[in-house]
Design an enzyme around this catalytic site. Structure first.
Site, PDB file in Angstrom:
ATOM      1  N   GLY A  76       0.793  -1.213   0.136  1.00  0.00           N
ATOM      2  CA  GLY A  76       0.075   0.098   0.025  1.00  0.00           C
ATOM      3  C   GLY A  76       0.772   1.216   0.058  1.00  0.00           C
ATOM      4  O   GLY A  76       0.565   2.108  -0.690  1.00  0.00           O
ATOM      5  N   SER A  77       1.808   1.212   0.502  1.00  0.00           N
ATOM      6  CA  SER A  77       2.765   2.328   0.848  1.00  0.00           C
ATOM      7  C   SER A  77       3.401   2.746  -0.453  1.00  0.00           C
ATOM      8  O   SER A  77       3.377   3.916  -0.907  1.00  0.00           O
ATOM      9  CB  SER A  77       3.790   2.462   1.918  1.00  0.00           C
ATOM     10  OG  SER A  77       3.299   1.927   3.172  1.00  0.00           O
ATOM     11  N   ASN A 157      -7.921   3.991   8.568  1.00  0.00           N
ATOM     12  CA  ASN A 157      -7.494   2.948   9.478  1.00  0.00           C
ATOM     13  C   ASN A 157      -7.438   2.861  10.852  1.00  0.00           C
ATOM     14  O   ASN A 157      -7.366   1.884  11.489  1.00  0.00           O
ATOM     15  CB  ASN A 157      -5.938   2.536   8.823  1.00  0.00           C
ATOM     16  CG  ASN A 157      -5.093   3.754   8.601  1.00  0.00           C
ATOM     17  OD1 ASN A 157      -5.488   4.806   8.349  1.00  0.00           O
ATOM     18  ND2 ASN A 157      -4.117   3.927   9.654  1.00  0.00           N
ATOM     19  N   GLN A 185      -7.721  -0.004   3.440  1.00  0.00           N
ATOM     20  CA  GLN A 185      -8.810  -0.661   4.440  1.00  0.00           C
ATOM     21  C   GLN A 185     -10.101  -1.120   3.720  1.00  0.00           C
ATOM     22  O   GLN A 185     -10.744  -1.853   4.679  1.00  0.00           O
ATOM     23  CB  GLN A 185      -8.802   0.377   5.776  1.00  0.00           C
ATOM     24  CG  GLN A 185      -7.547   0.525   6.608  1.00  0.00           C
ATOM     25  CD  GLN A 185      -7.257  -0.594   7.377  1.00  0.00           C
ATOM     26  OE1 GLN A 185      -7.919  -1.654   7.550  1.00  0.00           O
ATOM     27  NE2 GLN A 185      -5.964  -0.624   7.781  1.00  0.00           N
ATOM     28  N   SER A 205      -3.647  -3.121  -0.474  1.00  0.00           N
ATOM     29  CA  SER A 205      -2.495  -4.037  -0.064  1.00  0.00           C
ATOM     30  C   SER A 205      -3.042  -5.361   0.267  1.00  0.00           C
ATOM     31  O   SER A 205      -4.149  -5.395   1.063  1.00  0.00           O
ATOM     32  CB  SER A 205      -1.821  -3.182   0.953  1.00  0.00           C
ATOM     33  OG  SER A 205      -0.847  -4.006   1.725  1.00  0.00           O
ATOM     34  N   HIS A 207      -1.876  -7.554   2.700  1.00  0.00           N
ATOM     35  CA  HIS A 207      -1.975  -8.088   4.045  1.00  0.00           C
ATOM     36  C   HIS A 207      -2.976  -7.586   5.016  1.00  0.00           C
ATOM     37  O   HIS A 207      -3.037  -8.078   6.019  1.00  0.00           O
ATOM     38  CB  HIS A 207      -0.397  -7.881   4.474  1.00  0.00           C
ATOM     39  CG  HIS A 207      -0.250  -6.319   5.051  1.00  0.00           C
ATOM     40  ND1 HIS A 207      -0.280  -6.079   6.403  1.00  0.00           N
ATOM     41  CD2 HIS A 207       0.369  -5.291   4.432  1.00  0.00           C
ATOM     42  CE1 HIS A 207       0.251  -4.829   6.289  1.00  0.00           C
ATOM     43  NE2 HIS A 207       0.438  -4.424   5.216  1.00  0.00           N
ATOM     44  N   THR A 243      11.753  -8.278 -11.473  1.00  0.00           N
ATOM     45  CA  THR A 243      10.864  -9.490 -11.753  1.00  0.00           C
ATOM     46  C   THR A 243      10.020  -9.738 -10.458  1.00  0.00           C
ATOM     47  O   THR A 243       9.899  -9.403  -9.390  1.00  0.00           O
ATOM     48  CB  THR A 243      12.086 -10.686 -11.616  1.00  0.00           C
ATOM     49  OG1 THR A 243      13.273 -10.677 -12.621  1.00  0.00           O
ATOM     50  CG2 THR A 243      11.285 -12.189 -11.641  1.00  0.00           C
ATOM     51  N   CYS A 330       2.067   2.492  12.912  1.00  0.00           N
ATOM     52  CA  CYS A 330       3.277   3.526  12.349  1.00  0.00           C
ATOM     53  C   CYS A 330       3.560   4.402  13.447  1.00  0.00           C
ATOM     54  O   CYS A 330       4.635   4.940  13.801  1.00  0.00           O
ATOM     55  CB  CYS A 330       3.104   4.152  11.217  1.00  0.00           C
ATOM     56  SG  CYS A 330       2.063   3.181  10.120  1.00  0.00           S
TER      57      CYS A 330
END
Ligand SMILES: *Cc1c(COP(=O)(O)O)cnc(C)c1O
Length: 401
Positions: A76-77, A157, A185, A205, A207, A243, A330
Site C-alpha cells: 500500500g505504501s 485505518n 482498508q 495491499s 496483508h 522480476t 506506525c
C-alpha cells in the site's frame, strides 16, 4: 514461536491480518514448481507469465477494472507514493502545483505530500468532521484551476470511517482533476468499484485482507498518464521494473477472491461483533466512540477513555492475551497522540486514551466476550492510579467526554 503457545485474542487486523489457508496454498506452487521468470520466452517462463496475468485479471475483475489498469507494487505504501508522485509530476508539467487531501490520511500519503510541499507544491488538507467524514462539497470548494490531484482515503485505518468516495470522484471528474484513493482498508472489506465510484487511481495491499505482506497494487485508469517508478526491465508496462513477486501476487489474488466471495456474510458477522464492542465498552463512564457509528467499516472500533494513557492500556491488555492498538502501527511507539484523533478535534488529553480494536472473520464471539471482560477492569485500574483522573473526580478539572 511464543505467540502460538499463548492463547491470544488478535484484535489488530487493521495493522495486519493472518494469511488465510487459501492464500498460503496459492503461494506454494510458485515457490517450488512454477519458478520460471514471467519475462522468459521458454515454457517455464510462459507458465509463470500465464499465472501472473491470470492473477492480474482476477484482481482487476474484483475492482471492476481492466487487467492492464493494474500495476503490482510492494504494498500500500508504494502504491500511495507512486500514485501521488506521478500525478504531481504530470500536474507540474501542466502548470498545476496544488493538491487537495485530508488531515487524516495514512502517513504513506501525508509524508509524500509533505515532501512535495518542500518541492514547491501547495497542499490543502481538508478538515475532517467530528464524526470522521469528509464531504464532497468540501472537496469541490477546495479545488482550484491549478489543482493537479485530489487524494482522499476510502476508509480510515484508525477509526474505520468510510468516505463518500463516489461523490468525491464525481466532483473531481466534473472539474477535470485526477482522483486517487488509498483504499487499503476498504478493498476486500466493503464493495469497491472503480467505475461506479469515479476513481482514477486506487491503492490496495494484500496483508490487510489475509494475503501476504509486501505485495499490493495500484489501479490507474486507462488513458491516465503514469510515470515510471522503477527503471529497468519492461515489467508492469514499463512503469515498475523488476522480476515480479509471483508467489505473493498469486496469494493476493486468492485472498481477494475469498474476501470478496464472503464479503456479505463476513461483514454482517463483523458488524454484529463490533456493535457489541461499541455498546459494551460504551458503558464505561466517560468513554466515547471515535468516528461514525453508521458510516464505518464492519471491523474497526476506536474508543477513548478519559483519564488514562492508551499505551498503558495496550500493555495491560497484552498481558491478558489481547492484541490491540492505540492508533496506527506506525505511530504506536511514539508518545504523540494520533494525528487522526487530533484531526477529529479531540483534545490531546482525550486522544491519548484511545483504543483501536480491529477484527477479522477469524475472530469469534468468544473473542468479543474476552475483550468485554478485560477492558473495563483495566480502565478502572489505570484510572485509580491516574493523577488526571483524580483531578477530574475532585472537580479540579472539567470532564471533556
Ligand atoms: C496499511 C495501510 C497502508 C500501508 O500499506 P502497506 O502494504 O503496509 O505498505 C496504507 N494505507 C492504509 C490506509 C493502510 O491501512
Amino acid at each position: 514461536m511464543k505467540i502460538k503457545e499463548k492463547k491470544t485474542v488478535y484484535a489488530d487486523n487493521a495493522a495486519t491480518t493472518a494469511m488465510s489457508d487459501a492464500a498460503v496454498a496459492a503461494m506454494l506452487p510458485f515457490m517450488k514448481d512454477v519458478y520460471g521468470n514471467p519475462s522468459s520466452l521458454h515454457t517455464a517462463g510462459q507458465a509463470a507469465k500465464e499465472a501472473l496475468e491470470s492473477a492480474r485479471a482476477r484482481i482487476a475483475a474484483r475492482l471492476n477494472a481492466e487487467p492492464r489498469e493494474i500495476y503490482f507494487t510492494s504494498g500500500g505504501s508504494e502504491a500511495d507514493n507512486q500514485a501521488i508522485r506521478s500525478a504531481a509530476e504530470v500536474g507540474e508539467k501542466r502548470g498545476r502545483k496544488h493538491i487537495v487531501s485530508t488531515a487524516f490520511e495514512h502517513h504513506a500519503v501525508l509524508h509524500t505530500l509533505k515532501k512535495l510541499e518542500r518541492q514547491g507544491f501547495e497542499v490543502t488538507y481538508l478538515d475532517v468532521h467530528e464524526n470522521g467524514i469528509v464531504t464532497a462539497k468540501q472537496v469541490a470548494d477546495a479545488i482550484r484551476p491549478d489543482t493537479a490531484l485530489v487524494t482522499v482515503m476510502f476508509a480510515n485505518n484508525e477509526i474505520g470511517t468510510v468516505q463518500p468516495i463516489a461523490e468525491i470522484g464525481a466532483v473531481c471528474r466534473e472539474k477535470g482533476v485526477t482522483f486517487h484513493t488509498d483504499a487499503v482498508q476498504a478493498v476486500g472489506h466493503i464493495p469497491v468499484d472503480v467505475r461506479a465510484q469515479n476513481i482514477d487511481m486506487l491503492s490496495l495491499s494484500a496483508h490487510k485482507f489475509h494475503g501476504p505482506k509486501g505485495i499490493g497494487a495500484l489501479f490507474v485508469r486507462r488513458g491516465l498518464p503514469l510515470m515510471t517508478f522503477i527503471e529497468g526491465g519492461a515489467q508492469e508496462r514499463g512503469r515498475r521494473a523488476g522480476t515480479e513477486n509471483l508467489a505473493a501476487i498469486a496469494a493476493m489474488a486468492a485472498a481477494l477472491d475469498e474476501a470478496c466471495d464472503g464479503m456479505t456474510e463476513t461483514s454482517e458477522k463483523l458488524f454484529a461483533m463490533t456493535d457489541r464492542l461499541i455498546d459494551g465498552l460504551g458503558k464505561i463512564e466517560h468513554s466515547k466512540l471515535n468516528g461514525d457509528r453508521r458510516n464505518r467499516l464492519p471491523n474497526i472500533v476506536n474508543m477513548c477513555f478519559e483519564g488514562i494513557e492508551g499505551e498503558s492500556l495496550l500493555l495491560l491488555l497484552d498481558d491478558k492475551g489481547i492484541c490491540a492498538s492505540s492508533g496506527s502501527a506506525c505511530t504506536s511507539g511514539s508518545l504523540d497522540p494520533s494525528h487522526v484523533l487530533l484531526a477529529l478535534g479531540l483534545p490531546h488529553e482525550v486522544a491519548h486514551g484511545s483504543l483501536r480494536l480491529s477484527l477479522s472473520d477469524m475472530n469469534t464471539q468468544a473473542d468479543v466476550d474476552a475483550i468485554l471482560a478485560a477492558v473495563p477492569p483495566v480502565v478502572e485500574y489505570l484510572r485509580n492510579m491516574s493523577p488526571v483522573w483524580e483531578a477530574l473526580q475532585k472537580g479540579e478539572k472539567p470532564h471533556l467526554i
